[in-house]
Design a protein around this motif. Structure first.
Motif, PDB file in Angstrom:
ATOM      1  N   PHE A 115      -5.445  11.472  -3.079  1.00 50.68           N
ATOM      2  CA  PHE A 115      -6.166  11.701  -4.332  1.00 50.68           C
ATOM      3  C   PHE A 115      -7.646  11.971  -4.080  1.00 50.68           C
ATOM      4  O   PHE A 115      -8.268  12.786  -4.759  1.00 50.68           O
ATOM      5  N   GLN A 116      -8.216  11.295  -3.115  1.00 55.30           N
ATOM      6  CA  GLN A 116      -9.653  11.398  -2.875  1.00 55.30           C
ATOM      7  C   GLN A 116     -10.043  12.604  -2.017  1.00 55.30           C
ATOM      8  O   GLN A 116     -11.153  13.128  -2.151  1.00 55.30           O
ATOM      9  N   CYS A 176       0.850  -1.194   0.000  1.00 59.87           N
ATOM     10  CA  CYS A 176       0.000   0.000   0.000  1.00 59.87           C
ATOM     11  C   CYS A 176       0.884   1.241   0.000  1.00 59.87           C
ATOM     12  O   CYS A 176       1.706   1.416   0.910  1.00 59.87           O
ATOM     13  N   GLU A 199      -3.818   6.942  -1.843  1.00 60.65           N
ATOM     14  CA  GLU A 199      -5.205   6.911  -2.328  1.00 60.65           C
ATOM     15  C   GLU A 199      -6.045   7.982  -1.634  1.00 60.65           C
ATOM     16  O   GLU A 199      -6.831   8.683  -2.276  1.00 60.65           O
ATOM     17  N   GLU A 200      -5.884   8.113  -0.328  1.00 62.31           N
ATOM     18  CA  GLU A 200      -6.638   9.133   0.410  1.00 62.31           C
ATOM     19  C   GLU A 200      -6.299  10.532  -0.079  1.00 62.31           C
ATOM     20  O   GLU A 200      -7.181  11.400  -0.170  1.00 62.31           O
ATOM     21  N   GLN A 221      -0.341   1.862 -10.063  1.00 64.97           N
ATOM     22  CA  GLN A 221      -1.707   1.342 -10.041  1.00 64.97           C
ATOM     23  C   GLN A 221      -2.652   2.303  -9.333  1.00 64.97           C
ATOM     24  O   GLN A 221      -3.776   2.545  -9.786  1.00 64.97           O
ATOM     25  N   VAL A 222      -2.200   2.853  -8.208  1.00 67.61           N
ATOM     26  CA  VAL A 222      -3.023   3.813  -7.467  1.00 67.61           C
ATOM     27  C   VAL A 222      -3.191   5.103  -8.266  1.00 67.61           C
ATOM     28  O   VAL A 222      -4.289   5.675  -8.347  1.00 67.61           O
ATOM     29  N   GLU A 275      -5.612   4.743 -11.167  1.00 63.24           N
ATOM     30  CA  GLU A 275      -6.997   4.541 -10.740  1.00 63.24           C
ATOM     31  C   GLU A 275      -7.630   5.800 -10.169  1.00 63.24           C
ATOM     32  O   GLU A 275      -8.825   6.055 -10.366  1.00 63.24           O
ATOM     33  N   PHE A 276      -6.829   6.639  -9.479  1.00 56.99           N
ATOM     34  CA  PHE A 276      -7.432   7.729  -8.723  1.00 56.99           C
ATOM     35  C   PHE A 276      -6.996   9.137  -9.149  1.00 56.99           C
ATOM     36  O   PHE A 276      -7.589  10.117  -8.694  1.00 56.99           O
ATOM     37  N   THR A 283      -2.698   7.569   3.322  1.00 57.97           N
ATOM     38  CA  THR A 283      -2.251   6.816   2.151  1.00 57.97           C
ATOM     39  C   THR A 283      -2.283   7.708   0.914  1.00 57.97           C
ATOM     40  O   THR A 283      -2.920   8.776   0.914  1.00 57.97           O
TER      41      THR A 283
END
Length: 384
Positions: free
Chosen positions: A173-174, A100, A170-171, A208-209, A212-213, A168
């Motif tokens: 990006f979101q 991760c 991902e967080e 990959q992250v 995707e984001f 993270t």
């Protein structure tokens, strides 16, 4: 044990994975966009201001309250930086043991249990272990204490005025303001020689992250690890990759890290788009700037001097493309006060010259001779 060198020509290309990623690195804060073509050309359309680790790095024993205001590399820090007219935030990404990508600067997490201080390598923790340190998201839940080592080797509590939890990629990006660009540092330990397969695995996980984001967010990647930077460029054509260097202010076993001239070679050999240098390295060797520009590379800088408005303005005059700063409020305002008016003066002067007029405000600009003198003076001062 000696480890094999990385041969980027043998690395499989991941372009087919990037169907969702945009080739135009457009940001509403960077109105003309950051254009990256498949042929590796790259253009920064304006002087960039980039928030270091978000709103600024933490120096836990600093007498300057700005260095302990907000927890660095956190969602809160990133969105706090977004309140000011900056273009990007810079942050550090590592990959946990269970694959991760997380955001954290130091190679090790320091904590304390039963009076004993211990350290754990971030990349040897699973995600759940990583997130259990520091402030917790869940109300009423207490995390393990976070400590930090100072430059003189002392271990102190990582106290800041406004804390936030670890996060993270991902967080980010979101949850971070979507108009804010990301300068993502691919973080590796200076003291480890990495095998090719390990670097590829880590970079693929990060990609990959991103694919995707990321959506339409502007992104610049960078790394002090020359093999990782060249591999990342080989693995994708969607985002620019910069090589990070101290510019000769510190020396390393890997000679590629020891000068701006070597950094140029790394970029040209790997098809990278630019260099991020410690500003002292540039001021000590201002002659490297035209060489970088002649090589069609972009140049960004980092370092404490970037928190000094006059040093930032000098870089603008030198043709440097942007600065990574800790004092985002002060420097973004200084850029607005110093650089934008000068651009307006140039435009006005061009119009007035047609009428045989001259504008007194143009005296704000240095002649080439004056600039050369200032650069020599700065170079001498930095050497001592």
């Amino acid at each position: 044990m000696a480890l094999t060198a990385v041969h980027v020509s043998n690395v499989p290309n991941l372009d087919q994975v990037a169907k969702k990623a945009s080739l135009s690195l457009y940001s509403t804060r960077c109105s003309q966009g950051l254009e990256l073509k498949m042929a590796a050309s790259f253009k920064i359309p304006k002087f960039l201001v980039i928030g270091h680790r978000g709103h600024g790095m933490n120096i836990v024993q600093s007498s300057d309250s700005r260095m302990t205001a907000i927890k660095e590399n956190s969602i809160l820090s990133f969105n706090s930086a977004a309140k000011f007219p900056i273009d990007f935030i810079e942050f550090d990404v590592q990959v946990t043991k269970d694959d991760c990508p997380v955001i954290f600067h130091d190679d090790f997490i320091l904590s304390e249990e039963n009076g004993t201080v211990f350290e754990k390598r971030v990349t040897e923790l699973c995600l759940a272990e990583f997130l259990c340190y520091g402030t917790q998201r869940e109300a009423g839940k207490e995390g393990k204490c976070l400590l930090r080592k100072t430059k003189d080797g002392k271990i102190v509590k990582w106290n800041v005025e406004t804390d936030d939890s670890l996060c993270t990629l991902e967080e980010a990006f979101q949850k971070v303001e979507p108009s804010l660009g990301f300068n993502i540092e691919l973080k590796f330990d200076d003291n480890i020689v990495y095998q090719q397969h390990h670097l590829i695995h880590v970079l693929q996980i990060i990609l990959q992250v991103v694919f995707e984001f990321a959506k339409d967010r502007s992104i610049i990647f960078s790394s002090f690890q020359p093999d990782a930077a060249q591999l990342f460029r080989k693995l994708q054509n969607n985002y620019p990759v910069f090589f990070l260097t101290n510019g000769g202010t510190e020396l390393y076993y890997d000679v590629r890290r020891n000068s701006l001239e070597e950094a140029i070679k790394v970029c040209l050999e790997g098809g990278l788009q630019g260099i991020v240098s410690e500003i002292k390295g540039v001021f000590r060797n201002p002659g490297a700037v035209p060489k970088i520009k002649e090589s069609k590379l972009s140049l960004l800088t980092y370092g404490k001097l970037n928190n000094v408005p006059e040093a930032v303005y000098m870089q603008h005059l030198m043709g440097i493309d942007g600065v990574i700063v800790d004092f985002v409020k002060e420097i973004s305002q200084a850029v607005d006060d110093m650089i934008k008016p000068v651009k307006a003066v140039i435009a006005e002067e061009r119009l007035s010259q047609g009428n045989g007029e001259t504008d007194a405000k143009s005296k704000l600009l240095f002649s080439q001779q004056e600039l050369s003198f200032l650069l020599k003076l700065i170079s001498e001062l930095i050497q001592h």
